[in-house]
Design a protein around this motif. Sequence first.
Motif, PDB file in Angstrom:
ATOM      1  N   THR A 242      17.100  35.360   7.234  1.00  0.00           N
ATOM      2  CA  THR A 242      18.278  35.389   8.096  1.00  0.00           C
ATOM      3  C   THR A 242      19.531  35.682   7.279  1.00  0.00           C
ATOM      4  O   THR A 242      19.526  35.603   6.042  1.00  0.00           O
ATOM      5  CB  THR A 242      18.473  34.046   8.816  1.00  0.00           C
ATOM      6  N   VAL A 243      20.624  35.998   7.967  1.00  0.00           N
ATOM      7  CA  VAL A 243      21.907  36.157   7.286  1.00  0.00           C
ATOM      8  C   VAL A 243      22.272  34.869   6.566  1.00  0.00           C
ATOM      9  O   VAL A 243      22.755  34.892   5.420  1.00  0.00           O
ATOM     10  CB  VAL A 243      23.009  36.554   8.299  1.00  0.00           C
ATOM     11  N   GLU A 244      22.037  33.738   7.194  1.00  0.00           N
ATOM     12  CA  GLU A 244      22.328  32.444   6.564  1.00  0.00           C
ATOM     13  C   GLU A 244      21.560  32.289   5.263  1.00  0.00           C
ATOM     14  O   GLU A 244      22.125  31.878   4.230  1.00  0.00           O
ATOM     15  CB  GLU A 244      21.962  31.309   7.518  1.00  0.00           C
ATOM     16  N   GLY A 245      20.273  32.594   5.285  1.00  0.00           N
ATOM     17  CA  GLY A 245      19.460  32.463   4.077  1.00  0.00           C
ATOM     18  C   GLY A 245      19.878  33.435   2.998  1.00  0.00           C
ATOM     19  O   GLY A 245      19.924  33.089   1.812  1.00  0.00           O
ATOM     20  N   GLU A 246      20.176  34.684   3.388  1.00  0.00           N
ATOM     21  CA  GLU A 246      20.611  35.682   2.412  1.00  0.00           C
ATOM     22  C   GLU A 246      21.927  35.276   1.751  1.00  0.00           C
ATOM     23  O   GLU A 246      22.088  35.365   0.528  1.00  0.00           O
ATOM     24  CB  GLU A 246      20.784  37.032   3.110  1.00  0.00           C
ATOM     25  N   GLU A 247      22.889  34.840   2.554  1.00  0.00           N
ATOM     26  CA  GLU A 247      24.207  34.513   2.004  1.00  0.00           C
ATOM     27  C   GLU A 247      24.212  33.187   1.260  1.00  0.00           C
ATOM     28  O   GLU A 247      25.146  32.903   0.498  1.00  0.00           O
ATOM     29  CB  GLU A 247      25.241  34.532   3.123  1.00  0.00           C
ATOM     30  N   ALA A 248      23.165  32.371   1.444  1.00  0.00           N
ATOM     31  CA  ALA A 248      23.069  31.115   0.693  1.00  0.00           C
ATOM     32  C   ALA A 248      22.928  31.357  -0.806  1.00  0.00           C
ATOM     33  O   ALA A 248      23.274  30.502  -1.615  1.00  0.00           O
ATOM     34  CB  ALA A 248      21.887  30.284   1.199  1.00  0.00           C
ATOM     35  N   TRP A 249      22.437  32.552  -1.192  1.00  0.00           N
ATOM     36  CA  TRP A 249      22.359  32.880  -2.619  1.00  0.00           C
ATOM     37  C   TRP A 249      23.743  32.844  -3.271  1.00  0.00           C
ATOM     38  O   TRP A 249      23.887  32.495  -4.446  1.00  0.00           O
ATOM     39  CB  TRP A 249      21.778  34.285  -2.812  1.00  0.00           C
TER      40      TRP A 249
ATOM     41  N   GLN B  28      10.165  31.303   5.386  1.00  0.00           N
ATOM     42  CA  GLN B  28      10.280  32.759   5.478  1.00  0.00           C
ATOM     43  C   GLN B  28      11.287  33.155   6.556  1.00  0.00           C
ATOM     44  O   GLN B  28      12.084  34.079   6.368  1.00  0.00           O
ATOM     45  CB  GLN B  28       8.904  33.369   5.787  1.00  0.00           C
ATOM     46  N   GLU B  29      11.254  32.446   7.675  1.00  0.00           N
ATOM     47  CA  GLU B  29      12.208  32.700   8.751  1.00  0.00           C
ATOM     48  C   GLU B  29      13.631  32.481   8.264  1.00  0.00           C
ATOM     49  O   GLU B  29      14.508  33.333   8.456  1.00  0.00           O
ATOM     50  CB  GLU B  29      11.894  31.777   9.931  1.00  0.00           C
ATOM     51  N   TRP B  30      13.888  31.340   7.607  1.00  0.00           N
ATOM     52  CA  TRP B  30      15.232  31.006   7.124  1.00  0.00           C
ATOM     53  C   TRP B  30      15.685  31.973   6.029  1.00  0.00           C
ATOM     54  O   TRP B  30      16.816  32.457   6.040  1.00  0.00           O
ATOM     55  CB  TRP B  30      15.241  29.577   6.588  1.00  0.00           C
ATOM     56  N   ALA B  31      14.808  32.280   5.088  1.00  0.00           N
ATOM     57  CA  ALA B  31      15.175  33.106   3.938  1.00  0.00           C
ATOM     58  C   ALA B  31      15.618  34.500   4.342  1.00  0.00           C
ATOM     59  O   ALA B  31      16.456  35.111   3.669  1.00  0.00           O
ATOM     60  CB  ALA B  31      14.001  33.196   2.969  1.00  0.00           C
TER      61      ALA B  31
ATOM     62  N   PRO C 218       9.471  37.442  11.034  1.00  0.00           N
ATOM     63  CA  PRO C 218      10.664  36.635  11.308  1.00  0.00           C
ATOM     64  C   PRO C 218      11.590  37.341  12.282  1.00  0.00           C
ATOM     65  O   PRO C 218      11.487  38.560  12.491  1.00  0.00           O
ATOM     66  CB  PRO C 218      11.307  36.483   9.924  1.00  0.00           C
ATOM     67  N   THR C 219      12.495  36.603  12.861  1.00  0.00           N
ATOM     68  CA  THR C 219      13.387  37.170  13.881  1.00  0.00           C
ATOM     69  C   THR C 219      14.308  38.245  13.312  1.00  0.00           C
ATOM     70  O   THR C 219      14.802  39.097  14.055  1.00  0.00           O
ATOM     71  CB  THR C 219      14.230  36.070  14.532  1.00  0.00           C
ATOM     72  N   SER C 220      14.555  38.221  12.003  1.00  0.00           N
ATOM     73  CA  SER C 220      15.440  39.209  11.372  1.00  0.00           C
ATOM     74  C   SER C 220      14.682  40.414  10.837  1.00  0.00           C
ATOM     75  O   SER C 220      15.240  41.222  10.079  1.00  0.00           O
ATOM     76  CB  SER C 220      16.233  38.551  10.231  1.00  0.00           C
ATOM     77  N   SER C 221      13.443  40.585  11.226  1.00  0.00           N
ATOM     78  CA  SER C 221      12.597  41.628  10.668  1.00  0.00           C
ATOM     79  C   SER C 221      13.228  43.015  10.743  1.00  0.00           C
ATOM     80  O   SER C 221      13.161  43.803   9.785  1.00  0.00           O
ATOM     81  CB  SER C 221      11.249  41.637  11.390  1.00  0.00           C
ATOM     82  N   ASP C 222      13.878  43.336  11.844  1.00  0.00           N
ATOM     83  CA  ASP C 222      14.442  44.674  12.026  1.00  0.00           C
ATOM     84  C   ASP C 222      15.700  44.927  11.200  1.00  0.00           C
ATOM     85  O   ASP C 222      16.206  46.056  11.170  1.00  0.00           O
ATOM     86  CB  ASP C 222      14.765  44.911  13.498  1.00  0.00           C
TER      87      ASP C 222
END
Length: 382
Positions: free
Chosen positions: A312-319, A307-310, A140-144
């Motif tokens: 991301t910052v957006e996916g993480e903060e959605a919790w 997996q890409e969405w989860a 995913p784009t947030s891998s790093d």
Amino acid sequence: MSTYSSSNFDRFTLSRRGLLSLGGGIVGAALLGTAGCGTGANSSSSAPASGPADVAKAKKDGQVVVYTGAGEDSVVGWAKHFTDKYGIQVKVVRKATYPLWQQWQTELKAGKHLADILMISDKTLFDTAIGQKQLMNFSPTSSDDYDATYTKPGWYYPLQLVSLGIVYNTKVNSPADIEFIKQQGFNALPDPRFKGVEPVVSPASGGTDYTWWYLLMQVQAEKYGDDFVKKMAALSPKVYTSTLPVYSQVESGQYRVAGAASESSLGLDWSRGAPIRWTFPDPTPVNTLTQAVAATAPHPNAAVLFQEWATTVEGEEAWYDGNWSLGAPMNSKAKDVRDFSKADWYQAPKNVYTQWATDPNYAKMQSSLISHWTSLMGGGGN
């Protein structure tokens, strides 16, 4: 609601005699008997091995099926953010980590490809799955943005860090008992004052529960070890194969205290008014809620997009948008907005145990430790 879930929520207990067969048989097969069960990537998959997820193809897939060891309600509520954004349905299948893993391995062996996403609290299982070509390689784009300690880039990513504490009910415990729990840590749990009002969760549950017992029985064997388990057994506790039902019974006052308690779930219940607090023993075991894509995902494009969405910052903060789970976010760019961390009673772990993540014996000893724990806990009772 557009997001829906299965009815596989396993609120049950096993007798200590029954756990003998579970520890040495079913769980052992799940962890060590995967040879011959591996399957390569789904030949019909059009999902990329790397690069951006294809939203149009993902929407055409129509749904994504998540197998998880986390709380069902939490994952359902969190995943609704994904559904609201993309219109893709999310089905959640929940069991404790090791039984869930065994289910997936059995399905793979039978050629039944039902799971798109695996979300569990034992990343070492994913290492085995990679060797068996059971996971899809996708970055995913947030891998790093993820800690390399818990991450295998392109394969699996830790969504939350889960600290394991000792939870207690603030209404049924006296101030003296609460102070005793806080001061004694691990040593408070086998105290006779909690006989009949404290359960235990088997390491056969997997993930966080296995990590808890691995620390006590293996890493700190000289300090705790077999004697600690025997002292717990002397209290004749009811043995559970999942921690989640334990929380509700601590909250109701049926139980006064319980160990191996996940801060992510405790924080969620506390935020809803449950009369609980928790304290961290020294050292504090921590684990991760880790996610990967199945190589045989029946909805590969939707799985990759999830997996890409989860991650991301957006996916993480959605919790935290609805308090669906309150573990610490693992994306380094996500904010930690958990309310309980600001409460006057709360003290963060001072000394955390993370070495399991790089300890080769952690995975190797799973079957033998579970069987040994069960033999020490005893063959009769609940």
